[in-house]
Design an enzyme around this catalytic site. Sequence first.
Site, PDB file in Angstrom:
ATOM      1  N   HIS A 135       0.818  -1.230   0.000  1.00  0.00           N
ATOM      2  CA  HIS A 135       0.000   0.000   0.000  1.00  0.00           C
ATOM      3  C   HIS A 135       0.847   1.273   0.000  1.00  0.00           C
ATOM      4  CE1 HIS A 135      -3.638  -2.222   0.342  1.00  0.00           C
ATOM      5  NE2 HIS A 135      -3.293  -2.786   1.483  1.00  0.00           N
ATOM      6  N   ASP A 169      -2.678 -10.326  -2.668  1.00  0.00           N
ATOM      7  CA  ASP A 169      -3.271  -9.884  -1.398  1.00  0.00           C
ATOM      8  C   ASP A 169      -4.753  -9.563  -1.638  1.00  0.00           C
ATOM      9  OD1 ASP A 169      -2.203  -8.568   1.450  1.00  0.00           O
ATOM     10  OD2 ASP A 169      -3.949  -7.503   0.644  1.00  0.00           O
ATOM     11  N   ASP A 258      -4.798 -12.736   3.225  1.00  0.00           N
ATOM     12  CA  ASP A 258      -6.069 -12.244   3.783  1.00  0.00           C
ATOM     13  C   ASP A 258      -7.253 -12.572   2.873  1.00  0.00           C
ATOM     14  OD1 ASP A 258      -4.799 -10.461   2.089  1.00  0.00           O
ATOM     15  OD2 ASP A 258      -4.935  -8.733   3.433  1.00  0.00           O
TER      16      ASP A 258
HETATM   17  C1  SP5 Z   1      -1.176  -5.197   3.778  1.00  0.00           C
HETATM   18  C2  SP5 Z   1      -2.644  -5.212   4.069  1.00  0.00           C
HETATM   19  O1  SP5 Z   1      -3.280  -6.254   3.962  1.00  0.00           O
HETATM   20  N1  SP5 Z   1      -3.194  -4.090   4.505  1.00  0.00           N
HETATM   21  C3  SP5 Z   1      -4.578  -4.048   4.766  1.00  0.00           C
HETATM   22  C4  SP5 Z   1      -5.037  -2.706   5.141  1.00  0.00           C
HETATM   23  C5  SP5 Z   1      -6.525  -2.730   5.307  1.00  0.00           C
HETATM   24  N2  SP5 Z   1      -6.945  -1.832   6.279  1.00  0.00           N
HETATM   25  C6  SP5 Z   1      -8.350  -1.805   6.420  1.00  0.00           C
HETATM   26  C7  SP5 Z   1      -8.669  -1.402   7.782  1.00  0.00           C
HETATM   27  C8  SP5 Z   1     -10.026  -1.842   8.138  1.00  0.00           C
HETATM   28  C9  SP5 Z   1     -10.191  -1.664   9.613  1.00  0.00           C
HETATM   29  N3  SP5 Z   1     -10.408  -2.905  10.274  1.00  0.00           N
HETATM   30  C10 SP5 Z   1     -11.762  -3.136  10.602  1.00  0.00           C
HETATM   31  C11 SP5 Z   1     -11.909  -4.319  11.480  1.00  0.00           C
HETATM   32  C12 SP5 Z   1     -13.330  -4.433  11.877  1.00  0.00           C
HETATM   33  N4  SP5 Z   1     -13.561  -5.673  12.557  1.00  0.00           N
HETATM   34 ZN    ZN Z   2      -4.329  -7.032   2.465  1.00  0.00          ZN
END
Ligand code: SP5
Ligand code: ZN
Length: 314
Positions: A135, A169, A258
């Site tokens: 990212h 990813d 993921d």
């Molecule tokens: C490298 C990578 O996989 N980065 C991923 C970044 C995604 N961020 C999104 C954040 C979303 C916030 N999490 C919410 C959890 C609710 N249970």
């Molecule tokens: Zn990711």
Amino acid sequence: MNVVYSRDHLIHNPQWEIFQGERIPHVERPERIESIIASLKGSKHPILSPGQFSTRYIYSVHTKNYVDYIKRLSGSLQEGQSLYPSYYILDTYTPILSGTYKAAKNAVNCALTGAQLIRKEQQIAYALCRPPGHHSEKDRLGGYCYFNNAAIATEYLSQFGTVAILDIDFHHGNGTQHIFYNRSDVLYVSIHADPSVRYPYISGFSSENGTGEGLGFNKNYPLPLGTRNDGYRKTLQRTLTDIKKFSPSFLVVSAGFDTYINDPIGGFNITMPFYKIIGRDIASLRLPTLIVQEGGYEITDLGEIASNFIEGFT
Ligand code: SP5
Ligand code: ZN
């Protein structure tokens, strides 16, 4: 396959991310990589420590001001302190801590060590990078990423031949796309969740094809939430066709796990045994390949996912 790993990632240990104005536990945990290394330790794959590389390699992809900002901020913090920077940011998920610079530089060293191995020995290497990188843009951090490990390794490899990047990813690698968007010697191909409903929201649409010289050398394959093994595989086959057509000297895989059915922030339904098939399909390209760890947050199963992927690959 050589695996590149160092304990230096452990000192980057973010506690919280800010999500919709709330402080919630951070999912990008040190235990992620420890789960993978624990699972690989008993295997036949040698585990190597990364070499040390000059900061010059980071500057080949990121601006000096950006890199120095992270270094200075990180160096100004006490252990346990964390800070959400005001500049050079894409989001509020990516704090800076006292150990962030050292860990992020170590992740770059892991990727470069792997890149050197595949260049010299035309082999396959797996760089256990943490924090992840895809990212991170030329001068912006975000999505738990600071320095773009895969992009820095790609930039290094591109001195010796053309490079295809396959990003699997769950999230679109906006940083990697951004860095190589005008290049025809680097092909970026990504399979990820539809960005209109999942991070990074601002990029990853199929209409983003590259610009100038790079037109036609950026390919996005967004998929709907709930995508299962069979649907995923059809798209994977298309990306492999794109890569074959490009016929690169090297392949860099941005490997995020993921996409897994039980991932806490993902939204695809890829099952455990299918990671072996993904690994085997990609390996069928028979290219010198650097696998760079990106996301994947189901800590208990992460080691087994990575092992399956690696088994399929070899
Ligand atoms: C490298 C990578 O996989 N980065 C991923 C970044 C995604 N961020 C999104 C954040 C979303 C916030 N999490 C919410 C959890 C609710 N249970
Ligand atoms: Zn990711």
